[in-house]
Each structure stands twice: as C-alpha cells, then as structure tokens.
Write an enzyme that holds these catalytic residues in place. Structure first.
Site, mmCIF file in Angstrom:
data_model
loop_
_atom_site.group_PDB
_atom_site.id
_atom_site.type_symbol
_atom_site.label_atom_id
_atom_site.label_comp_id
_atom_site.label_asym_id
_atom_site.label_seq_id
_atom_site.Cartn_x
_atom_site.Cartn_y
_atom_site.Cartn_z
ATOM 1 N N TYR A 330 74.662 9.356 14.552
ATOM 2 C CA TYR A 330 75.564 10.266 14.341
ATOM 3 C C TYR A 330 76.477 9.023 15.303
ATOM 4 O O TYR A 330 77.730 9.894 15.681
ATOM 5 C CB TYR A 330 75.360 10.645 15.571
ATOM 6 N N CYS A 356 64.297 -3.400 9.795
ATOM 7 C CA CYS A 356 65.018 -4.598 8.725
ATOM 8 C C CYS A 356 66.110 -3.287 7.773
ATOM 9 O O CYS A 356 65.578 -3.037 6.636
ATOM 10 C CB CYS A 356 64.652 -4.813 6.954
#
Ligand SMILES: *Cc1c(COP(=O)(O)O)cnc(C)c1O
Length: 429
Positions: A330, A356
C-alpha cells in the site's frame, strides 16, 4: 527515568522512550528482541484492552456489540484477550471461525462477512451457530437459503449494503464505492430484503456496511449511516423488521501525522445521528480491526548490513516484505525507531529487507543513527502485520510476544525450516 519530550510515539502511552530506550508497557524492546530473536512482533495487551474499552465505554447503556475484525491480527492470544473482554468477532472465512472457537470465543457473537463464502463455510457457520451472516449479493442469499434448508436450520442474515460513499482512503482499502466488489447496491437493497424475507431458510436480523479502512474522517461514517437508515425505514415500511444496524469498521490510527477521530468520538457521533433520526433504541454493531490492535504492536528487526551508495543508502534489516507487507503493498508509511538511541550522526537510509524484490522495503528516506547489530522497531505494526505474513523466499514467519503488565508471553513460536516444506512431496522417480 524521564520520558522523552519528543512528540508522543504512535502507541503511547504504552510505548515510550525512557533514557534512550524504547519500551512497551515498561519492557525494553531491545531486551525482548535479544531474548526471542528477530524479526519479532511484540504486542501490548493493555493497549488492546484500552482500545476495546474506548468503544465499550462510549456504547455503555446502549444495546450493542463490538465485533473485532480479526483479520487484522488473528493470533489466538489476541482473540482470547478480546473474547474475555466481551467482544464479538467479525470473520471472513471458515478458518477464522475455527480460530475464534479455539481461542474460547462464542460463535453466538460472530458475524460472518465476505463476498465469496463457500457452501462448506456456510454450513460450518450454521452448525456453530453464528450470530449472523453479512450477505454480500443476491446470489449469496439463494445459496445460503439452500445450505440452511439442507442442514435443517434457519440462517440469520444481514445485508451488506454498498452505500456508495467515498471513505477517502487508499483505493485498495476503499470498499464502499459503486465500483468496489463489496455489498449490495443501495438501489437494489429493498428488493434484496424482500427476496430474503421470502426465503424459508433465512431470517432477516440486520443491515450492515463497511466502507473502507484507515478512515480518518467522521463524515463518511455519518453519510453511510444516513444511507443505511434510509433503507431501514424503507424496508421496515415494507413490513420487514431489520433489527440491528452494523456500521462496520475502518477507523484509522496514527502511523505518522494522521489525526483520526478517537473511537469514543466516532461512537458518540453515530449515536447522536441514530437518536436524531429516531433509531436510538436500535442495537448497534461495530466491526473495528485496525483501531483495536494497530498501535498496540511493533515489529522488531536487527540491522544486518549498511550499504551506503551514490544515490541511496541502504540499511538492510532482517525483517522483510514477507513479515510486513504494508509498505510494499500500500506504499504505507510506518515509523521506524531505534530500540536504543545511539550517539553519533544520523544518515538518511532506505530501510529494506533481504528479499529479492526491489519492492521489499519497510521505510524510505529515514534519518537514523544506526550500526549493524542494532535493533529497530517498526511502529503501529499490530494490525495487518503478522496476519498478512508469508513464507516468500522460504523465510520462516516471525515469532510473536505479548506483554501484559510485568508478564511476557511467547504467543507464537518462530517457524522452523522443516515446517516450511513439511507438506511438500518429492517425486518418486
Ligand atoms: C476488514 C474489515 C473490517 C475491519 O476493518 P479495519 O479497517 O481493520 O477496522 C470490518 N468489517 C469488514 C467486513 C472487513 O472486511
């Protein structure tokens, strides 16, 4: 032992800095992080109780039920805390119902929300005897009716109405607009109530809405309530008694400089509007999630590597988007504080995890004096933190601790590697 003169931390007064040391209910967070390891969620039981009491106090003397929207944080000890305080629960899955029961909660105080309940979940909830189903579509009425008749029960229903008001929050967590997948359109609700009343497996018991999350204004609630009451009047004029009015959850908390209304103020304004419209005696339900637990928790993480660069300095910590996805998902801003202040110059860091993905960050452009091995606390992490954690990158999920006065409880053990693939199978050839 002088509390800092800085602005109150989100989570105060349970969270405070004393002599440079960040403490939750008096417990030094650095010591908890060393004792239980990191990443670690730590919750204040008193903060949760106080947040719940704020709703209860404001509703005193009125018929009401505060249903904790448990998807915000569904740890059993959290549920047990609210169950003991007298809360009901707002659930969105059969798994959540199983958790409520495991935590000693009462199915008779459970409201079951969600746009895509399965037949199995409906049957499970009927068997358990939930207080009501918050029904989100006309199709769901028919399915629930069939399931109820199949198990020889009558399903108590409330229709979740989409009041078409803008909660003024992030698009992913706005739920009360026409374009959202949630609820029955206001214009179709009367027909839906008529249909519900005609089905032998259903009994109308209420009306509900839930317009979004992290709402920082009162106006959207009052607009939504007006829209609901218009419908209550129309439906009751058609001879169908409505029962309770459930205004949902969504009240915001302070992450940075937001100033949401206090729960007591929200409740008082809702009651005032109910009274003004002649519905003062009607039972009122709330479904708060974030506002009961968000500021009651922190996520502790250890600094692993400092990586100064030409355009960005990276502070790589051992918590990641799999532990706390709100920043990545968000773009949420969450305060990050050293557990122990250290002398020396601050630099500006992007606080990132080891996963990653470039989206794996907890905070950007944060001014911090840090060294590898230091512990940091991400504040206001009690809601939508652990509940949204995953095992991405085959990372075991964090442990959870609850402090309560002078007691410290480990309420969830850290996962072990073998648990992460225990259900997977190698091919035989
Ligand atoms: C998520 C949800 C809530 C709680 O929202 P918060 O913003 O955490 O208060 C309440 N009701 C329903 C139906 C929900 O889906």
């Amino acid at each position: 032992m002088t509390p800092s003169a800085l602005p109150a931390l989100p989570g105060a007064p349970w969270l405070a800095r004393v002599d440079g040391e960040l403490r939750l209910e008096g417990h030094a967070l650095a010591a908890l992080g060393r004792r239980f390891g990191t990443p670690l969620f730590v919750y204040s039981r008193q903060a949760m109780r106080a947040a719940f009491d704020a709703y209860e106090q404001a509703l005193r003397g009125r018929p009401h039920l505060v249903c904790y929207a448990m998807k915000a944080n569904s740890n059993l000890a959290v549920l047990q805390t609210f169950a003991r305080a007298g809360a009901g629960f707002d659930i969105v899955s059969g798994g959540e119902l199983a958790r409520v029961l495991a935590a000693g909660g009462d199915a008779g105080r459970v409201v079951f929300s969600g746009v895509g309940k399965s037949r199995d979940e409906m049957a499970q909830a009927l068997q358990a005897g939930v207080r009501c189903f918050n029904v989100e579509s006309e199709a769901e009425l028919d399915t629930l009716n069939a399931v109820a008749l199949g198990c020889g029960r009558v399903a108590p229903v409330s229709l979740r109405v989409n009041p078409d008001v803008d909660a003024g929050t992030h698009p992913y967590i706005s739920t009360g607009l026409k374009g959202n997948k949630f609820g029955i359109a206001h214009g179709q609700a009367l027909a839906a109530y008529r249909h519900a009343a005609s089905l032998p497996g259903l009994r109308v018991v209420g009306i509900d809405c839930h317009i979004g999350s992290q709402i920082t204004q009162l106006a959207p609630y009052l607009d939504a309530l007006d829209r609901l009451l218009d419908l209550v009047e129309a439906v009751e004029a058609a001879g169908i008694a409505i029962g309770h009015v459930d205004v949902g959850g969504g009240l915001g908390i302070t992450y940075t400089d937001e100033q949401p209304p206090a729960a007591g103020e929200l409740v008082a304004r809702v009651l005032q509007r109910l009274d003004a419209r002649g519905h003062g005696g009607r039972e009122l339900l709330f479904e708060p999630g974030r506002s009961l637990v968000g500021n009651a928790g922190v996520l502790l993480t250890e600094v692993r590597v400092l990586k100064p660069g030409e355009t960005k300095n990276f502070c790589i910590v051992d918590a990641a988007m799999n532990d706390l996805v709100r920043p990545a998902m968000y773009e949420a801003w969450m305060a990050i504080e050293p557990c122990q202040l250290r002398a020396g110059e601050s630099s500006v860091w992007d606080v990132v995890g080891p996963v990653c993905e470039s989206g794996d960050w907890l905070g950007r452009d944060r001014s911090l004096a840090v060294q590898p091995g230091d512990l940091l606390a991400v504040l206001s992490a009690g809601a939508y933190g652990m509940a949204m954690a995953s095992n991405y990158n085959t990372r075991p999920r964090a442990a959870e601790v609850m402090v309560d006065g002078d007691r410290v409880h480990l309420v969830r053990e850290r996962e072990g590697y073998s648990e992460l693939f225990a259900r997977e199978r190698l091919l035989e050839s």
